[in-house]
Design a protein around this motif. Structure first.
Motif, PDB file in Angstrom:
ATOM      1  N   UNK A   1       0.861  -1.182   0.000  1.00 48.64           N
ATOM      2  CA  UNK A   1       0.000   0.000   0.000  1.00 48.64           C
ATOM      3  C   UNK A   1       0.900   1.235   0.000  1.00 48.64           C
ATOM      4  N   UNK A   2       0.565   2.234  -0.795  1.00 48.47           N
ATOM      5  CA  UNK A   2       1.384   3.436  -0.947  1.00 48.47           C
ATOM      6  C   UNK A   2       0.657   4.630  -0.349  1.00 48.47           C
ATOM      7  N   UNK A   3       1.339   5.370   0.502  1.00 50.16           N
ATOM      8  CA  UNK A   3       0.778   6.559   1.146  1.00 50.16           C
ATOM      9  C   UNK A   3       1.719   7.724   0.896  1.00 50.16           C
ATOM     10  N   UNK A   4       1.166   8.851   0.433  1.00 52.77           N
ATOM     11  CA  UNK A   4       1.949  10.057   0.184  1.00 52.77           C
ATOM     12  C   UNK A   4       1.405  11.184   1.058  1.00 52.77           C
ATOM     13  N   UNK A   5       2.289  11.790   1.841  1.00 47.26           N
ATOM     14  CA  UNK A   5       1.913  12.879   2.736  1.00 47.26           C
ATOM     15  C   UNK A   5       2.754  14.109   2.394  1.00 47.26           C
TER      16      UNK A   5
ATOM     17  N   UNK B   1       1.963  -4.812   4.081  1.00 51.88           N
ATOM     18  CA  UNK B   1       2.930  -3.752   4.411  1.00 51.88           C
ATOM     19  C   UNK B   1       2.637  -2.478   3.657  1.00 51.88           C
ATOM     20  N   UNK B   2       3.168  -1.380   4.207  1.00 55.22           N
ATOM     21  CA  UNK B   2       2.886  -0.027   3.727  1.00 55.22           C
ATOM     22  C   UNK B   2       4.197   0.667   3.398  1.00 55.22           C
ATOM     23  N   UNK B   3       4.225   1.370   2.265  1.00 55.69           N
ATOM     24  CA  UNK B   3       5.330   2.259   1.924  1.00 55.69           C
ATOM     25  C   UNK B   3       4.836   3.694   2.076  1.00 55.69           C
TER      26      UNK B   3
END
Length: 284
Positions: free
Chosen positions: A142-146, A182-184
């Motif tokens: 899963x990809x998260x951009x902040x 898992x998360x990136x």
């Protein structure tokens, strides 16, 4: 003429299957990535490439030998390796006095460099330095951009698109909860990009929805943006173009009669589906 550009007629069934696999398709194959280290790569850059390769498996190719090339000055070597290994994504690592601990991440279009971005490594924690359990090979992240920079600044916006392309993995139609492992996480703050990797732990919560905890898995990098080589808007739009065969055409499907009964009278409706729009007409 380049040896890889010649039209070769296959002589065996295996060679025929190999060429058919590389032919243009309506639904493209999973994008593979090649990880290359330059002629002066140090231990830090080499370990970063190994850790990224561990996240990309089995959709990656790691070149162990050093390759003396400079992507921003001469791109022929990258294009040669791309055609040879059938990879549309690449990561190149190098180290010198002017640009220490250097990474170049980019992608190809028709075996030519579309865009690439140079990043500097300021802090690095390896996978093996974090003593936690890891995810199985081939797990889709899963990809998260902040950070506002990913939506405001053009360089960061293109970097976000590039990172999604690089780490997205295969396209899936269904997702099960246990498969989210898992998360990136990418954070853009004060001119830096913070790259973190977490393993997803599903705990009992006393209800149907589990309680989620994040455990750092590695690798962990603090990056800074250096140079960019971005494709023109016209070329970028061309690379994103959808084939006509995949476009959903708005056609007239037909008429559907729906009868509903209310007490002592009857109402009927005819629904017309024309070019994606629904119109209703009452019939007495």
């Amino acid at each position: 003429m380049d040896a890889l550009d010649r039209v070769v007629k296959p002589k065996t069934k295996r060679a025929k299957r190999f060429l058919e696999k590389r032919e243009p398709k309506l639904s493209e194959n999973i994008k593979n990535a090649m990880l290359i280290k330059g002629g002066n790569a140090n231990l830090t850059v080499t370990q970063v490439l190994r850790d990224v390769y561990a996240l990309k498996k089995p959709y990656g190719v790691l070149y162990k030998k050093k390759n003396i090339t400079r992507p921003f000055e001469d791109q022929t070597s990258l294009e040669f390796f791309s055609k040879k290994s059938d990879c549309s994504l690449f990561m190149f690592g190098s180290h010198n006095k002017k640009r220490p601990n250097n990474l170049v991440i980019g992608r190809m279009y028709d075996y030519h460099v579309l865009d690439m971005i140079e990043l500097g490594i300021e802090k690095f924690v390896s996978l093996k330095d974090i003593k936690n359990s890891k995810c199985p090979e081939g797990t889709k992240p899963m990809l998260i951009f902040a950070g506002d920079d990913f939506d405001v600044t053009e360089d960061y916006r293109r970097l976000k698109s590039l990172l999604i392309d690089f780490f997205r993995g295969p396209t899936v139609s269904n997702i099960r909860l246990a498969g989210l492992e898992y998360v990136l996480h990418f954070t853009a703050l004060n001119g830096k990009i913070y790259f973190r990797s977490y393993k997803l732990l599903l705990k009992k919560s006393g209800c149907r929805t589990p309680r989620i905890e994040l455990e750092e898995m590695g690798p962990s990098l603090d990056l800074v943006l250096r140079r960019t080589h971005l494709a023109s808007d016209d070329l970028y739009k061309l690379s994103m173009k959808t084939p006509k065969a995949l476009k959903v055409r708005n056609q007239q499907i037909g008429a559907i009669f729906i009868c509903t009964f209310h007490s002592s009278f009857q109402k009927g409706f005819v629904a017309y589906y024309i070019r994606g729009h629904t119109k209703k007409r009452s019939i007495k």
